[in-house]
Design a protein around this motif. Structure first.
Motif, PDB file in Angstrom:
ATOM      1  N   ASP A  11       0.981  -1.158   0.038  1.00 49.07           N
ATOM      2  CA  ASP A  11       0.132  -0.078   0.010  1.00 49.07           C
ATOM      3  C   ASP A  11       0.875   1.196  -0.208  1.00 49.07           C
ATOM      4  O   ASP A  11       0.379   2.320  -0.169  1.00 49.07           O
ATOM      5  CB  ASP A  11      -0.913  -0.041   1.092  1.00 49.07           C
ATOM      6  CG  ASP A  11      -2.028  -1.260   1.310  1.00 49.07           C
ATOM      7  OD1 ASP A  11      -2.541  -1.632   0.104  1.00 49.07           O
ATOM      8  OD2 ASP A  11      -1.996  -1.731   2.226  1.00 49.07           O
ATOM      9  N   ASP A  12       2.218   1.097   0.088  1.00 46.65           N
ATOM     10  CA  ASP A  12       3.136   2.278   0.231  1.00 46.65           C
ATOM     11  C   ASP A  12       3.351   2.678  -1.106  1.00 46.65           C
ATOM     12  O   ASP A  12       4.639   2.658  -1.590  1.00 46.65           O
ATOM     13  CB  ASP A  12       4.359   1.935   1.114  1.00 46.65           C
ATOM     14  CG  ASP A  12       4.984   3.223   1.465  1.00 46.65           C
ATOM     15  OD1 ASP A  12       4.547   4.193   0.979  1.00 46.65           O
ATOM     16  OD2 ASP A  12       5.895   3.076   2.382  1.00 46.65           O
ATOM     17  N   ASP A  13       2.558   3.433  -1.935  1.00 47.72           N
ATOM     18  CA  ASP A  13       2.656   3.757  -3.265  1.00 47.72           C
ATOM     19  C   ASP A  13       3.781   4.686  -3.500  1.00 47.72           C
ATOM     20  O   ASP A  13       4.414   4.522  -4.401  1.00 47.72           O
ATOM     21  CB  ASP A  13       1.320   4.445  -3.859  1.00 47.72           C
ATOM     22  CG  ASP A  13       0.300   3.344  -3.998  1.00 47.72           C
ATOM     23  OD1 ASP A  13       0.613   2.104  -3.797  1.00 47.72           O
ATOM     24  OD2 ASP A  13      -0.624   3.890  -4.604  1.00 47.72           O
ATOM     25  N   GLU A  14       4.048   5.605  -2.610  1.00 49.09           N
ATOM     26  CA  GLU A  14       5.190   6.700  -2.543  1.00 49.09           C
ATOM     27  C   GLU A  14       6.399   5.838  -2.764  1.00 49.09           C
ATOM     28  O   GLU A  14       7.204   6.236  -3.238  1.00 49.09           O
ATOM     29  CB  GLU A  14       5.137   7.603  -1.509  1.00 49.09           C
ATOM     30  CG  GLU A  14       5.716   9.083  -1.738  1.00 49.09           C
ATOM     31  CD  GLU A  14       5.497  10.233  -0.618  1.00 49.09           C
ATOM     32  OE1 GLU A  14       6.434  10.720  -0.264  1.00 49.09           O
ATOM     33  OE2 GLU A  14       4.321  10.092  -0.121  1.00 49.09           O
ATOM     34  N   LYS A  33      10.298   9.612 -15.675  1.00 50.01           N
ATOM     35  CA  LYS A  33      10.222   8.396 -14.748  1.00 50.01           C
ATOM     36  C   LYS A  33       9.314   8.725 -13.868  1.00 50.01           C
ATOM     37  O   LYS A  33       8.709   7.584 -13.399  1.00 50.01           O
ATOM     38  CB  LYS A  33      11.672   8.603 -13.787  1.00 50.01           C
ATOM     39  CG  LYS A  33      12.085   9.875 -13.221  1.00 50.01           C
ATOM     40  CD  LYS A  33      13.173   9.465 -12.351  1.00 50.01           C
ATOM     41  CE  LYS A  33      13.646  10.556 -11.333  1.00 50.01           C
ATOM     42  NZ  LYS A  33      13.940  12.064 -12.025  1.00 50.01           N
ATOM     43  N   GLU A  34       8.488   9.815 -13.398  1.00 46.36           N
ATOM     44  CA  GLU A  34       7.533   9.781 -12.745  1.00 46.36           C
ATOM     45  C   GLU A  34       6.183   9.171 -13.280  1.00 46.36           C
ATOM     46  O   GLU A  34       5.621   8.380 -12.742  1.00 46.36           O
ATOM     47  CB  GLU A  34       7.228  11.158 -12.322  1.00 46.36           C
ATOM     48  CG  GLU A  34       8.236  11.767 -10.821  1.00 46.36           C
ATOM     49  CD  GLU A  34       7.854  12.976 -10.635  1.00 46.36           C
ATOM     50  OE1 GLU A  34       6.756  13.630 -10.865  1.00 46.36           O
ATOM     51  OE2 GLU A  34       8.959  13.784 -10.245  1.00 46.36           O
ATOM     52  N   PHE A  35       6.070   9.607 -14.484  1.00 48.16           N
ATOM     53  CA  PHE A  35       5.143   9.092 -15.519  1.00 48.16           C
ATOM     54  C   PHE A  35       5.043   7.591 -15.464  1.00 48.16           C
ATOM     55  O   PHE A  35       4.036   6.854 -15.569  1.00 48.16           O
ATOM     56  CB  PHE A  35       5.228   9.542 -16.784  1.00 48.16           C
ATOM     57  CG  PHE A  35       4.170   9.100 -17.915  1.00 48.16           C
ATOM     58  CD1 PHE A  35       2.837   9.293 -17.810  1.00 48.16           C
ATOM     59  CD2 PHE A  35       4.933   8.378 -18.914  1.00 48.16           C
ATOM     60  CE1 PHE A  35       2.028   8.787 -19.201  1.00 48.16           C
ATOM     61  CE2 PHE A  35       3.925   7.900 -19.902  1.00 48.16           C
ATOM     62  CZ  PHE A  35       2.614   8.067 -19.842  1.00 48.16           C
ATOM     63  N   PHE A  36       6.270   7.043 -15.802  1.00 49.85           N
ATOM     64  CA  PHE A  36       6.191   5.759 -15.911  1.00 49.85           C
ATOM     65  C   PHE A  36       6.257   5.062 -14.434  1.00 49.85           C
ATOM     66  O   PHE A  36       5.807   3.875 -14.712  1.00 49.85           O
ATOM     67  CB  PHE A  36       7.551   5.233 -16.646  1.00 49.85           C
ATOM     68  CG  PHE A  36       7.541   5.399 -18.101  1.00 49.85           C
ATOM     69  CD1 PHE A  36       6.503   4.615 -19.093  1.00 49.85           C
ATOM     70  CD2 PHE A  36       8.305   6.399 -18.867  1.00 49.85           C
ATOM     71  CE1 PHE A  36       6.673   4.960 -20.568  1.00 49.85           C
ATOM     72  CE2 PHE A  36       8.253   6.631 -20.242  1.00 49.85           C
ATOM     73  CZ  PHE A  36       7.332   5.945 -21.045  1.00 49.85           C
ATOM     74  N   ALA A  37       6.878   5.498 -13.572  1.00 46.99           N
ATOM     75  CA  ALA A  37       6.704   4.796 -12.219  1.00 46.99           C
ATOM     76  C   ALA A  37       5.390   4.484 -11.836  1.00 46.99           C
ATOM     77  O   ALA A  37       5.164   3.596 -11.294  1.00 46.99           O
ATOM     78  CB  ALA A  37       7.510   5.883 -11.275  1.00 46.99           C
ATOM     79  N   LYS A  38       4.629   5.552 -12.063  1.00 49.79           N
ATOM     80  CA  LYS A  38       3.091   5.502 -11.790  1.00 49.79           C
ATOM     81  C   LYS A  38       2.553   4.094 -12.320  1.00 49.79           C
ATOM     82  O   LYS A  38       1.698   3.380 -11.930  1.00 49.79           O
ATOM     83  CB  LYS A  38       2.419   6.716 -12.090  1.00 49.79           C
ATOM     84  CG  LYS A  38       1.026   6.913 -11.530  1.00 49.79           C
ATOM     85  CD  LYS A  38       0.744   8.374 -11.706  1.00 49.79           C
ATOM     86  CE  LYS A  38      -0.854   8.556 -10.852  1.00 49.79           C
ATOM     87  NZ  LYS A  38      -1.810   7.491 -11.190  1.00 49.79           N
ATOM     88  N   MET A  39       2.848   4.160 -13.702  1.00 52.68           N
ATOM     89  CA  MET A  39       2.334   3.251 -14.497  1.00 52.68           C
ATOM     90  C   MET A  39       2.694   1.589 -14.216  1.00 52.68           C
ATOM     91  O   MET A  39       2.032   0.558 -13.825  1.00 52.68           O
ATOM     92  CB  MET A  39       2.748   3.341 -15.969  1.00 52.68           C
ATOM     93  CG  MET A  39       2.066   2.381 -17.001  1.00 52.68           C
ATOM     94  SD  MET A  39       2.725   2.880 -18.589  1.00 52.68           S
ATOM     95  CE  MET A  39       2.206   4.292 -19.187  1.00 52.68           C
ATOM     96  N   VAL A  40       4.036   1.774 -13.809  1.00 48.93           N
ATOM     97  CA  VAL A  40       4.743   0.414 -13.389  1.00 48.93           C
ATOM     98  C   VAL A  40       4.114  -0.194 -12.227  1.00 48.93           C
ATOM     99  O   VAL A  40       3.652  -1.169 -11.504  1.00 48.93           O
ATOM    100  CB  VAL A  40       6.361   0.655 -13.067  1.00 48.93           C
ATOM    101  CG1 VAL A  40       7.017  -0.585 -12.441  1.00 48.93           C
ATOM    102  CG2 VAL A  40       6.814   0.580 -14.477  1.00 48.93           C
ATOM    103  N   LYS A  45       0.714  -3.850  -9.054  1.00 49.31           N
ATOM    104  CA  LYS A  45      -0.350  -4.077  -8.156  1.00 49.31           C
ATOM    105  C   LYS A  45      -1.614  -4.801  -8.644  1.00 49.31           C
ATOM    106  O   LYS A  45      -2.390  -5.608  -7.791  1.00 49.31           O
ATOM    107  CB  LYS A  45      -0.849  -2.539  -7.438  1.00 49.31           C
ATOM    108  CG  LYS A  45       0.253  -2.180  -6.529  1.00 49.31           C
ATOM    109  CD  LYS A  45      -0.128  -0.894  -5.903  1.00 49.31           C
ATOM    110  CE  LYS A  45      -1.098  -0.936  -4.777  1.00 49.31           C
ATOM    111  NZ  LYS A  45      -1.212   0.131  -3.957  1.00 49.31           N
ATOM    112  N   THR A  46      -1.954  -4.525 -10.038  1.00 47.39           N
ATOM    113  CA  THR A  46      -3.211  -5.372 -10.678  1.00 47.39           C
ATOM    114  C   THR A  46      -2.823  -6.686 -10.733  1.00 47.39           C
ATOM    115  O   THR A  46      -3.781  -7.471 -10.507  1.00 47.39           O
ATOM    116  CB  THR A  46      -3.023  -4.538 -11.960  1.00 47.39           C
ATOM    117  OG1 THR A  46      -3.511  -3.261 -11.962  1.00 47.39           O
ATOM    118  CG2 THR A  46      -4.642  -4.983 -12.667  1.00 47.39           C
TER     119      THR A  46
END
Length: 270
Positions: A11-14, A33-40, A45-46
């Motif tokens: 649950d620690d997304d950050e 990197k932020e754009f892709f990190a969120k996607m990854v 998690k899915t």
């Protein structure tokens, strides 16, 4: 190592995003990197499964990448579902199906050839007509069985005869043929559909569900997007890059990033 490690939870997304970003800093994608990190993080998690003893596992085979050059890397997108590089077999078929009831068939919509060498001697035109009508009826029966089960989308691992294509289009069913086995298995996992070897045994319970199945054009190529599955256990990422080389580089960076995110979630420490 245990002494100097920190705890990581799913649950620690950050923190998970920081872990993903660290693996991208030295690569071509570092500017995004932020754009892709969120996607990854979202992708991993899915696909995560939780066992009875509370342990997490993630099978990275359930993340699929489709690479297409011709757009900048920030045009990459993630689909909770699948991107199948197939189009409907007939132009007369609908281009988008909402509330898709999906049938996965590992059998051909064709009239079976006999095992033995056989010759049919036709002596008058009415016999020929009856022969053609019988073939037509067999194909129509196959399509009718699919329709009766309630399916409005068909993914077939084998061939679909021209006449069967016509019947599918007439019924407003979206049908793709020669779909890869790996894609069929992913479709089964994501939509809840069973892969059937016999068309005659299809029933409403065998069908899978997705909110939408639609045809989209990506750089001169038509692809089928299956989205809005109830419990998506597979994720597809459409990887973009200005050239094929850049797209390959983006894919490599993503593989590294989701590998470290997976390990962090499975081990629970960094």
């Amino acid at each position: 190592l245990k002494g100097i490690s920190k705890k990581v939870t799913i649950d620690d997304d950050e923190l998970l995003m920081k872990i993903a970003q660290v693996s991208m800093i030295s690569k071509q994608v570092s500017a995004y990197k932020e754009f892709f990190a969120k996607m990854v993080v979202d992708a991993v998690k899915t696909i995560v499964d939780k066992s009875e003893d509370g342990k997490y596992t993630a099978d990275l085979k359930n993340i699929q990448t489709v690479k297409k050059a011709g757009a900048s890397m920030e045009k990459s997108e993630m689909v909770k579902g699948l991107i199948i590089d197939k189009e409907p077999v007939s132009d007369a078929m609908p281009k988008k199906i909402k509330d898709a009831k999906i049938a996965l068939i590992d059998a051909a919509f064709e009239v079976k050839k006999t095992e033995m060498e056989a010759k049919i001697q036709i002596t008058d035109p009415s016999q020929l007509s009856a022969f053609i009508k019988e073939e037509e009826k067999m194909l129509k029966d196959m399509v009718d069985k699919v329709k009766k089960a309630g399916a409005n989308v068909v993914f077939c691992q084998k061939g679909i005869d021209d006449l069967a294509q016509h019947f599918f289009a007439k019924e407003g069913i979206y049908a793709c043929r020669r779909v890869k086995k790996s894609d069929m298995e992913r479709l089964g996992r994501s939509t809840g559909a069973s892969i059937l070897n016999k068309i005659s045994e299809i029933s409403p319970e065998d069908l899978g569900y997705a909110e939408s199945v639609e045809l989209r054009r990506v750089e001169e190529e038509d692809m089928t997007f299956v989205t809005g599955c109830k419990e998506p256990k597979t994720v597809s990422i459409l990887v973009r890059g200005g050239t094929q080389h850049v797209a390959d580089e983006v894919e490599r960076s993503l593989v590294d990033a989701w590998s470290v995110v997976r390990v962090s979630i499975e081990d629970g420490m960094i």
